[in-house]
Write an enzyme that holds these catalytic residues in place. Structure first.
Site, short mmCIF file in Angstrom:
data_model
loop_
_atom_site.label_atom_id
_atom_site.label_comp_id
_atom_site.label_asym_id
_atom_site.label_seq_id
_atom_site.Cartn_x
_atom_site.Cartn_y
_atom_site.Cartn_z
N LYS A 217 0.81 -1.22 0.00
CA LYS A 217 0.00 0.00 0.00
C LYS A 217 0.84 1.27 0.00
CE LYS A 217 -4.36 -1.98 1.34
NZ LYS A 217 -5.48 -2.07 2.30
N ARG A 251 -3.77 -10.17 5.06
CA ARG A 251 -4.20 -10.28 3.66
C ARG A 251 -3.06 -9.77 2.79
NH1 ARG A 251 -6.66 -6.94 -0.13
NH2 ARG A 251 -8.18 -7.96 -1.52
#
Length: 269
Positions: A217, A251
């Site tokens: 991210k 995840r």
């Protein structure tokens, strides 16, 4: 606390579980979108299980900033066959990453046993009823439009998640099948993401299994000044930190590397 999902037992608190990301999209922020190549997506999911994934999360619409929304029918066309094959061939529960009720319904019909709602039931409350009716696990993520918070950031995140979880439990989803996600990268600035990471263990107060998704991210990229493809070390670091603060599921894209890192973090914890 333990539960059965897709025929497999998950003992929350005994170790951290790994969820592999299978993006059947042309525009994933992480550069791993497989477009309409269902065979490639299936191969990727099966490889992830061999590398240690405990569950697989299939997504047919990118949720990156500035993404172009797609119709429910398009999302179904991208994901349905992938979910069906993975549910049949992979020895791991399959999740559908969607906030659209028709997509969730199609995925359950294809064999999905986890619904991953990135809008925490605010867009489609009926997803909770669907999860209850089919005995699915339900991941509820904190999300909002914009990054303004009137009060303390974590207090607002926890309040949102508590309301979503209560709605799911009221619909009939058992508490141990309601999994909460603080939504790293969603409705938050980079600094706010780091604050959530620092205060991650506060989420344990909610009494549900907790999922974290930091893989590749932008808050990692901004800190290290690195493009998406070079964020593995940052992804490992943030996930290890989350495990030490109580995460139950991570995840991730790079399953093998993260499975190894998580095992070490579990031993430390």
């Amino acid at each position: 606390m333990s539960t059965e999902i897709g025929g497999r037992r998950f003992d929350w608190g005994s170790r951290t579980y790994v969820m592999g990301i299978v993006n059947v999209t042309p525009d994933s922020f992480s550069g791993d979108g497989l477009g309409g190549d269902a065979e490639a997506a299936i191969d990727q999911g099966l490889r992830m299980v061999r590398e240690g994934a405990d569950m697989l999360d299939v997504g047919g619409e990118s949720t990156r900033p500035g993404h172009i929304p797609v119709s429910a029918q398009e999302e179904i066309s991208r994901t349905e066959s992938v979910v069906r094959r993975l549910a049949r061939e992979a020895p791991a529960p399959v999740s559908i990453d969607t906030y659209k009720l028709p997509v969730a319904e199609a995925a359950i019909a294809a064999g999905a046993s986890i619904l991953n709602d990135v809008w925490g039931l605010t867009r489609a409350p009926g997803i909770a009823d669907l999860a209850a009716a089919h005995e699915c696990a339900l991941v509820l993520m904190h999300n909002q439009d914009g990054t303004e918070y009137a009060e303390d950031l974590m207090d607002e995140v926890k309040r949102f998640l508590a309301v979503a979880a209560a709605r799911a439990v009221k619909a009939g989803v058992p508490r141990d099948r309601v999994i909460l996600d603080p939504g790293i990268g969603f409705g938050k600035t980079a600094d706010q993401n780091w604050e959530v990471m620092r205060r991650f263990e506060e989420l344990r107060e909610l009494g549900h299994p907790i999922l974290i998704g930091t893989s590749r991210k932008s808050f990692i990229g901004k800190l290290l000044d690195l493009p998406v493809g070079d964020r593995l070390e940052g992804t490992i670091s943030t996930n290890v930190a989350a495990v030490l603060r109580g995460a139950d599921i991570v995840r991730v894209h790079e399953v093998q590397a993260l499975t190894r890192a998580v095992r070490v973090a579990d031993r430390l914890r």
